[in-house]
Write a protein that holds these residues in place. Sequence first.
Motif, PDB file in Angstrom:
ATOM      1  N   MET A   1     100.409  94.143  26.918  1.00  0.00           N
ATOM      2  CA  MET A   1     100.512  94.467  28.352  1.00  0.00           C
ATOM      3  C   MET A   1     101.913  94.669  28.727  1.00  0.00           C
ATOM      4  SD  MET A   1      98.382  92.724  31.609  1.00  0.00           S
ATOM      5  CE  MET A   1      98.878  91.127  31.287  1.00  0.00           C
ATOM      6  N   ALA A   2     102.091  95.629  29.493  1.00  0.00           N
ATOM      7  CA  ALA A   2     103.758  95.626  29.908  1.00  0.00           C
ATOM      8  C   ALA A   2     103.972  94.960  31.208  1.00  0.00           C
ATOM      9  CB  ALA A   2     103.917  97.264  30.082  1.00  0.00           C
ATOM     10  N   ARG A   3     105.311  94.265  31.115  1.00  0.00           N
ATOM     11  CA  ARG A   3     105.703  93.580  32.407  1.00  0.00           C
ATOM     12  C   ARG A   3     107.114  94.161  32.773  1.00  0.00           C
ATOM     13  NH1 ARG A   3     101.143  91.004  33.692  1.00  0.00           N
ATOM     14  NH2 ARG A   3     102.305  89.345  35.002  1.00  0.00           N
ATOM     15  N   CYS A   4     107.290  93.821  34.054  1.00  0.00           N
ATOM     16  CA  CYS A   4     108.741  94.093  34.639  1.00  0.00           C
ATOM     17  C   CYS A   4     109.563  93.016  34.304  1.00  0.00           C
ATOM     18  CB  CYS A   4     108.445  94.322  36.094  1.00  0.00           C
ATOM     19  SG  CYS A   4     110.040  94.168  37.001  1.00  0.00           S
ATOM     20  N   ASN A   5     110.752  93.364  33.908  1.00  0.00           N
ATOM     21  CA  ASN A   5     111.748  92.155  33.480  1.00  0.00           C
ATOM     22  C   ASN A   5     112.137  91.399  34.677  1.00  0.00           C
ATOM     23  OD1 ASN A   5     111.157  92.757  30.774  1.00  0.00           O
ATOM     24  ND2 ASN A   5     112.908  94.090  30.557  1.00  0.00           N
ATOM     25  N   ASN A   6     112.325  92.025  36.006  1.00  0.00           N
ATOM     26  CA  ASN A   6     112.667  91.496  36.940  1.00  0.00           C
ATOM     27  C   ASN A   6     111.927  90.650  37.687  1.00  0.00           C
ATOM     28  OD1 ASN A   6     114.857  91.287  39.001  1.00  0.00           O
ATOM     29  ND2 ASN A   6     113.530  92.492  40.275  1.00  0.00           N
ATOM     30  N   CYS A   7     110.650  91.056  38.074  1.00  0.00           N
ATOM     31  CA  CYS A   7     109.626  90.349  38.855  1.00  0.00           C
ATOM     32  C   CYS A   7     108.494  89.942  38.008  1.00  0.00           C
ATOM     33  CB  CYS A   7     109.087  90.963  40.165  1.00  0.00           C
ATOM     34  SG  CYS A   7     108.112  92.563  39.660  1.00  0.00           S
TER      35      CYS A   7
ATOM     36  N   ASP B   1     109.414  97.364  25.286  1.00  0.00           N
ATOM     37  CA  ASP B   1     107.991  97.172  25.758  1.00  0.00           C
ATOM     38  C   ASP B   1     107.794  96.937  27.192  1.00  0.00           C
ATOM     39  OD1 ASP B   1     108.910  94.843  25.600  1.00  0.00           O
ATOM     40  OD2 ASP B   1     107.294  94.068  24.124  1.00  0.00           O
ATOM     41  N   GLY B   2     108.839  96.801  28.221  1.00  0.00           N
ATOM     42  CA  GLY B   2     108.840  96.564  29.572  1.00  0.00           C
ATOM     43  C   GLY B   2     110.122  97.246  30.012  1.00  0.00           C
ATOM     44  N   VAL B   3     109.799  97.169  31.565  1.00  0.00           N
ATOM     45  CA  VAL B   3     110.931  97.770  32.295  1.00  0.00           C
ATOM     46  C   VAL B   3     111.799  96.998  33.052  1.00  0.00           C
ATOM     47  CG1 VAL B   3     109.606 100.048  32.923  1.00  0.00           C
ATOM     48  CG2 VAL B   3     109.172  98.282  34.198  1.00  0.00           C
ATOM     49  N   ARG B   4     113.022  97.315  33.476  1.00  0.00           N
ATOM     50  CA  ARG B   4     113.896  96.313  33.954  1.00  0.00           C
ATOM     51  C   ARG B   4     113.630  96.318  35.463  1.00  0.00           C
ATOM     52  NH1 ARG B   4     119.006 100.143  32.199  1.00  0.00           N
ATOM     53  NH2 ARG B   4     117.115 101.551  32.611  1.00  0.00           N
ATOM     54  N   VAL B   5     113.124  97.355  36.083  1.00  0.00           N
ATOM     55  CA  VAL B   5     112.850  97.100  37.491  1.00  0.00           C
ATOM     56  C   VAL B   5     111.486  98.167  37.756  1.00  0.00           C
ATOM     57  CG1 VAL B   5     113.599  97.711  39.874  1.00  0.00           C
ATOM     58  CG2 VAL B   5     115.230  97.001  38.061  1.00  0.00           C
ATOM     59  N   CYS B   6     110.472  97.782  38.588  1.00  0.00           N
ATOM     60  CA  CYS B   6     109.370  98.235  38.879  1.00  0.00           C
ATOM     61  C   CYS B   6     109.307  98.579  40.502  1.00  0.00           C
ATOM     62  CB  CYS B   6     108.123  97.752  38.178  1.00  0.00           C
ATOM     63  SG  CYS B   6     107.731  96.194  39.567  1.00  0.00           S
ATOM     64  N   PRO B   7     108.194  99.556  40.895  1.00  0.00           N
ATOM     65  CA  PRO B   7     108.130  99.685  42.022  1.00  0.00           C
ATOM     66  C   PRO B   7     107.795  98.486  42.975  1.00  0.00           C
ATOM     67  CG  PRO B   7     107.003 101.283  40.812  1.00  0.00           C
ATOM     68  CD  PRO B   7     107.415 100.296  39.933  1.00  0.00           C
ATOM     69  N   ASN B   8     107.519  97.402  42.559  1.00  0.00           N
ATOM     70  CA  ASN B   8     107.488  96.127  43.248  1.00  0.00           C
ATOM     71  C   ASN B   8     108.504  95.757  43.562  1.00  0.00           C
ATOM     72  OD1 ASN B   8     104.501  96.771  43.225  1.00  0.00           O
ATOM     73  ND2 ASN B   8     104.288  95.885  41.307  1.00  0.00           N
ATOM     74  N   CYS B   9     109.666  95.761  42.872  1.00  0.00           N
ATOM     75  CA  CYS B   9     110.819  94.791  42.972  1.00  0.00           C
ATOM     76  C   CYS B   9     111.587  95.264  44.425  1.00  0.00           C
ATOM     77  CB  CYS B   9     111.854  95.333  41.789  1.00  0.00           C
ATOM     78  SG  CYS B   9     111.046  94.464  40.490  1.00  0.00           S
ATOM     79  N   GLU B  10     111.546  94.523  45.238  1.00  0.00           N
ATOM     80  CA  GLU B  10     112.350  94.767  46.620  1.00  0.00           C
ATOM     81  C   GLU B  10     113.565  94.803  46.460  1.00  0.00           C
ATOM     82  OE1 GLU B  10     110.450  92.656  49.730  1.00  0.00           O
ATOM     83  OE2 GLU B  10     108.437  93.390  49.401  1.00  0.00           O
ATOM     84  N   ASP B  11     114.226  93.891  45.626  1.00  0.00           N
ATOM     85  CA  ASP B  11     115.705  93.709  45.712  1.00  0.00           C
ATOM     86  C   ASP B  11     116.787  94.461  44.768  1.00  0.00           C
ATOM     87  OD1 ASP B  11     114.637  92.515  43.490  1.00  0.00           O
ATOM     88  OD2 ASP B  11     115.941  91.064  43.394  1.00  0.00           O
ATOM     89  N   LYS B  12     115.902  95.272  43.820  1.00  0.00           N
ATOM     90  CA  LYS B  12     116.697  95.984  42.908  1.00  0.00           C
ATOM     91  C   LYS B  12     115.958  97.560  42.727  1.00  0.00           C
ATOM     92  CE  LYS B  12     118.158  92.083  40.050  1.00  0.00           C
ATOM     93  NZ  LYS B  12     119.549  91.944  40.578  1.00  0.00           N
ATOM     94  N   LEU B  13     116.743  98.286  42.271  1.00  0.00           N
ATOM     95  CA  LEU B  13     116.324  99.869  41.871  1.00  0.00           C
ATOM     96  C   LEU B  13     117.157 100.325  40.584  1.00  0.00           C
ATOM     97  CD1 LEU B  13     118.399 101.944  43.615  1.00  0.00           C
ATOM     98  CD2 LEU B  13     117.243 100.727  45.703  1.00  0.00           C
TER      99      LEU B  13
END
Length: 52
Positions: free
Chosen positions: A1-7, A25-37
């Motif tokens: 299962m893939a996870r966001c590395n930030n949140c 296998d994950g992303v550094r920032v996802c659409p749920n991250c309010e503090d980073k993009l």
Amino acid sequence: MARCNNCDAFVTEDYVRVFAPDGYDGVRVCPNCEDKLRDGAEVREARSTRQN
């Protein structure tokens, strides 16, 4: 299962395939991250709050 590395939120495999660098296998920032993009190949602090 893939996870966001930030949140640590769940992200789909398709999202990872499109937005993560090859071999990750994950992303550094996802659409749920309010503090980073994403900004090109980098990740930066958001300058303003996101409006969904």
